[in-house]
Enzyme design. Structure first.
Site, PDB file in Angstrom:
ATOM      1  N   GLN A  70       0.956  -1.102  -0.151  1.00 49.04           N
ATOM      2  CA  GLN A  70      -0.046   0.169  -0.141  1.00 49.04           C
ATOM      3  C   GLN A  70       0.969   1.216   0.083  1.00 49.04           C
ATOM      4  O   GLN A  70       0.503   1.787  -0.827  1.00 49.04           O
ATOM      5  CB  GLN A  70      -0.908   0.242   1.528  1.00 49.04           C
ATOM      6  N   GLU A 192       1.126  -1.229   8.738  1.00 48.66           N
ATOM      7  CA  GLU A 192       0.881   0.060   8.386  1.00 48.66           C
ATOM      8  C   GLU A 192       0.271   0.385  10.090  1.00 48.66           C
ATOM      9  O   GLU A 192       1.112   1.058  11.234  1.00 48.66           O
ATOM     10  CB  GLU A 192      -0.751   0.174   8.125  1.00 48.66           C
ATOM     11  N   ASP A 221       0.489   3.567   5.847  1.00 45.05           N
ATOM     12  CA  ASP A 221       0.543   3.374   4.707  1.00 45.05           C
ATOM     13  C   ASP A 221       0.641   4.764   3.532  1.00 45.05           C
ATOM     14  O   ASP A 221       1.621   4.959   3.355  1.00 45.05           O
ATOM     15  CB  ASP A 221       0.106   1.996   4.203  1.00 45.05           C
ATOM     16  N   GLY A 300      -7.732  20.239  19.579  1.00 41.30           N
ATOM     17  CA  GLY A 300      -7.173  21.767  19.889  1.00 41.30           C
ATOM     18  C   GLY A 300      -8.177  22.079  20.849  1.00 41.30           C
ATOM     19  O   GLY A 300      -8.797  21.467  21.884  1.00 41.30           O
ATOM     20  N   GLY A 301      -8.023  23.123  21.297  1.00 39.83           N
ATOM     21  CA  GLY A 301      -8.233  24.321  21.930  1.00 39.83           C
ATOM     22  C   GLY A 301      -9.848  23.761  22.181  1.00 39.83           C
ATOM     23  O   GLY A 301     -10.192  24.626  23.443  1.00 39.83           O
TER      24      GLY A 301
HETATM   25  N1  COA Z   1      12.057  -9.572  -9.388  1.00 37.01           N
HETATM   26  C1  COA Z   1      12.713 -10.783  -8.169  1.00 37.01           C
HETATM   27  N2  COA Z   1      12.296 -10.506  -6.916  1.00 37.01           N
HETATM   28  C2  COA Z   1      12.132  -9.577  -6.648  1.00 37.01           C
HETATM   29  C3  COA Z   1      10.749  -8.693  -7.096  1.00 37.01           C
HETATM   30  C4  COA Z   1      11.334  -9.407  -9.271  1.00 37.01           C
HETATM   31  N3  COA Z   1       9.930  -8.423  -9.973  1.00 37.01           N
HETATM   32  N4  COA Z   1      10.646  -7.764  -6.747  1.00 37.01           N
HETATM   33  C5  COA Z   1      10.612  -8.441  -5.684  1.00 37.01           C
HETATM   34  N5  COA Z   1      11.679  -8.759  -5.076  1.00 37.01           N
HETATM   35  C6  COA Z   1      12.683  -9.837  -3.853  1.00 37.01           C
HETATM   36  C7  COA Z   1      13.218  -8.855  -3.492  1.00 37.01           C
HETATM   37  O1  COA Z   1      14.443  -8.782  -4.131  1.00 37.01           O
HETATM   38  C8  COA Z   1      13.563  -9.571  -2.002  1.00 37.01           C
HETATM   39  O2  COA Z   1      14.171 -10.426  -1.881  1.00 37.01           O
HETATM   40  P1  COA Z   1      14.904 -10.953  -1.443  1.00 37.01           P
HETATM   41  O3  COA Z   1      14.957 -10.860   0.660  1.00 37.01           O
HETATM   42  O4  COA Z   1      15.675 -11.707  -1.396  1.00 37.01           O
HETATM   43  O5  COA Z   1      16.061  -9.799  -0.700  1.00 37.01           O
HETATM   44  C9  COA Z   1      11.597 -10.355  -2.051  1.00 37.01           C
HETATM   45  O6  COA Z   1      11.143  -9.998  -2.779  1.00 37.01           O
HETATM   46  C10 COA Z   1      10.570  -9.720  -0.643  1.00 37.01           C
HETATM   47  O7  COA Z   1      10.633  -7.993  -0.682  1.00 37.01           O
HETATM   48  P2  COA Z   1       9.873  -7.845   0.303  1.00 37.01           P
HETATM   49  O8  COA Z   1      10.416  -6.326   0.786  1.00 37.01           O
HETATM   50  O9  COA Z   1      11.179  -8.663   1.774  1.00 37.01           O
HETATM   51  O10 COA Z   1       8.800  -8.946   0.969  1.00 37.01           O
HETATM   52  P3  COA Z   1       8.101  -9.110   1.834  1.00 37.01           P
HETATM   53  O11 COA Z   1       6.393  -9.568   1.594  1.00 37.01           O
HETATM   54  O12 COA Z   1       8.672 -10.217   2.491  1.00 37.01           O
HETATM   55  O13 COA Z   1       7.680  -7.557   3.015  1.00 37.01           O
HETATM   56  C11 COA Z   1       6.283  -5.394   3.689  1.00 37.01           C
HETATM   57  C12 COA Z   1       7.247  -7.059   3.058  1.00 37.01           C
HETATM   58  C13 COA Z   1       5.485  -4.444   3.049  1.00 37.01           C
HETATM   59  C14 COA Z   1       6.372  -6.388   5.040  1.00 37.01           C
HETATM   60  C15 COA Z   1       8.427  -4.938   3.575  1.00 37.01           C
HETATM   61  O14 COA Z   1       8.881  -4.843   1.998  1.00 37.01           O
HETATM   62  C16 COA Z   1       8.909  -3.880   3.875  1.00 37.01           C
HETATM   63  O15 COA Z   1       9.311  -3.954   5.023  1.00 37.01           O
HETATM   64  N6  COA Z   1       8.857  -2.893   3.821  1.00 37.01           N
HETATM   65  C17 COA Z   1       9.020  -1.650   3.560  1.00 37.01           C
HETATM   66  C18 COA Z   1       8.131  -1.027   4.552  1.00 37.01           C
HETATM   67  C19 COA Z   1       6.066  -0.477   4.019  1.00 37.01           C
HETATM   68  O16 COA Z   1       6.241   0.060   2.740  1.00 37.01           O
HETATM   69  N7  COA Z   1       5.926  -1.094   4.213  1.00 37.01           N
HETATM   70  C20 COA Z   1       4.662  -1.172   4.631  1.00 37.01           C
HETATM   71  C21 COA Z   1       4.601  -1.664   3.144  1.00 37.01           C
HETATM   72  S1  COA Z   1       1.784  -1.057   2.594  1.00 37.01           S
END
Ligand code: COA
Length: 479
Positions: A70, A192, A221, A300-301
């Site tokens: 998001q 979030e 988010d 607020g106030g």
């Molecule tokens: N091709 C190949 N690999 C891809 C890719 C693509 N097009 N797009 C993503 N990936 C891979 C990434 O390189 C990563 O690999 P790695 O862990 O081996 O380095 C993997 O996909 C997963 O990415 P990640 O961001 O860790 O996803 P997740 O689902 O495990 O975590 C979140 C999700 C949101 C918790 C995390 O991305 C995060 O903390 N983001 C920052 C904060 C944020 O925006 N949070 C709010 C989300 S609404």
């Protein structure tokens, strides 16, 4: 003599020519200066096209959209609504995980995805493959902004370090959302509600005698997406002057705290004594060391709370927010049938009312319970008494004004049909938003490879055969 006269005439003519020349030289110079002044800092001439007919605010800006879930997609959707060409890079086969989350129409992209990815193009790319990186390199060299919200370190692990990106394209702006900024928690994955808790929202939301609460507004988010969008636009403006890109970071904890600014204000005010506008003050409940949860007290106030309206017994949203704003106090007294409160020493002045807020609002509620929330609006609005109905999502989705302004829009989608979405909440008079449906997974892969990145058909064939865009393995599996 005649010769002399002729010479004089020639000299005069020459002098006047010089003058003319000087005039000719001077005049345009003056004109240029005048032009620059009237146009301000060398800006182009003022457009004579009709409002909304001279392109969009971010037209010409290309965004490599590496966002998911998001927070990041909110940001890039805003950029797309303002006219940027947003190219969403998605993992082949699956794409943004939200495509398949909270599915309501089997086989179609979820509302979670469609409502956060309007006006974008989608290319599927395995960024961890050699050919995928070849395409990414071209994308980095072609785009102005890269936006990502992967877990900390994921972009680097892909090989896309800031140094490498900056080396390929020194003008590139690299914008990231992370859960936390540098420090104790910087390596954490964040969603979030974690941000709401860590940013001060949860500890200050809810009732004094209850547990901390998260809010329905996605301040972690979508709120951080908004913050990042502003950072990107500022970086684009600075690049106009410096020619170089920069990194932009919006941490979710920081974004939430920014939105909870008034609660940090109250934390510091506690040193000077109890927070007199909080209901607990009038209830003689002592304050602790930290900003307490204040229920529905106004931030607020001006004291305010949520009051029951007619029908509250069966309708969970038959409520109104009522603010006893000081300048309209006398009108409030008349409306609720307590005209003597206008002069009574316990009620006439705001400081006298503060310890009695609970009792005052109970009396106002006796009145609001005799009216629907819309009747309260009709009575109070002409008197400038600030009140707000608790609108359900059903009521909001049917509100004609929100439909008219495009804040609530109906969008058609090839696999799910018509659905409602929230359009661009920010209205620009010369950059009118048209909400277009979200892309199907990889819908624009060919178009982006050939038309945006200018790969030849032979190169495209190589890229596809490698499986980097996903189609090749699928075709093999089908054989
Ligand atoms: N091709 C190949 N690999 C891809 C890719 C693509 N097009 N797009 C993503 N990936 C891979 C990434 O390189 C990563 O690999 P790695 O862990 O081996 O380095 C993997 O996909 C997963 O990415 P990640 O961001 O860790 O996803 P997740 O689902 O495990 O975590 C979140 C999700 C949101 C918790 C995390 O991305 C995060 O903390 N983001 C920052 C904060 C944020 O925006 N949070 C709010 C989300 S609404």
């Amino acid at each position: 003599m005649a010769k002399k006269t002729a010479k004089k005439a020639k000299a005069k003519a020459a002098a006047s020519k010089v003058k003319v020349k000087a005039k000719l030289v001077k005049k345009p110079a003056l004109k240029v200066v005048a032009k620059q002044k009237s146009n301000g800092n060398g800006l182009p001439k003022v457009s004579t096209k009709g409002w909304g007919k001279d392109g969009k605010a971010l037209e010409g800006v290309k965004v490599l959209d590496f966002t998911h879930v998001q927070s990041g997609p909110t940001c890039t959707q805003l950029l797309a609504w303002f006219g940027a060409d947003v190219i969403k890079v998605e993992r082949p086969g699956q794409g943004d995980i939200t495509r398949g989350q909270l599915v309501d129409v089997p086989g179609a992209d979820s509302l979670y995805f469609t409502m956060l990815n309007h006006n974008k193009r989608s290319i599927t790319l395995d960024s961890k493959s050699k050919e995928g990186m070849r395409v990414l390199e071209r994308l980095v060299k072609t785009c102005d902004v890269l936006v990502e919200n992967f877990a900390p370190g994921a972009l680097d692990r892909m090989g896309l370090t800031w140094e490498r990106i900056h080396g390929w394209n020194p003008r590139m702006i690299v914008a990231s959302i992370k859960g936390f900024g540098p420090g104790t928690y910087e390596e954490c994955k964040v969603y979030e509600n974690i941000a709401q808790c860590a940013g001060g929202s949860a500890s200050t939301t809810g009732f004094l005698d209850g547990i901390p609460l998260v809010t329905g507004a996605q301040i972690g988010d979508s709120g951080t997406g908004l913050h990042l969008a502003l950072g990107i636009v500022c970086a684009l403006m600075q690049r106009n002057r410096t020619g170089r890109g920069q990194r932009v970071l919006a941490a979710m904890q920081d974004g939430v705290l920014n939105l909870c600014r008034v609660k940090l204000r109250d934390q510091q005010r506690l040193k000077a004594g109890p927070l007199r506008e909080y209901t607990q003050f009038g209830q003689d409940i002592p304050f602790g060391e930290a900003t307490p949860r204040a229920g529905n007290d106004s931030g607020g106030g001006q004291p305010g709370v949520i009051l029951k309206c007619k029908g509250w017994e069966t309708d969970p949203n038959a409520y109104i927010y009522f603010i006893t704003q000081a300048p309209v106090w006398e009108k409030i007294c008349d409306v609720i049938g307590e005209p003597e409160w206008k002069t009574h020493p316990d009620y006439a002045k705001p400081p006298a009312r503060l310890p009695r807020l609970k009792q005052i609002f109970e009396r106002i509620e006796q009145w609001t319970m005799t009216k629907t929330k819309f009747e309260v609006m009709d009575i109070c609005n002409p008197l400038d008494i600030p009140v707000g109905p608790i609108l359900s999502m059903k009521e909001i989705s049917e509100d004609p004004s929100l439909r008219k302004t495009g804040t609530v829009v109906e969008v058609d989608h090839p696999t799910r049909g018509k659905y409602l979405s929230v359009g661009n909440p920010i209205k620009l008079s010369d950059s009118i938003t048209e909400v277009k449906r979200s892309p199907l997974l990889g819908e624009h892969t060919d178009e982006i490879l050939s038309k945006v990145l200018k790969f030849t058909s032979r190169e495209i064939a190589e890229i596809k055969a490698s499986g980097a865009t996903g189609e090749a393995p699928k075709a093999q599996a089908a054989e």
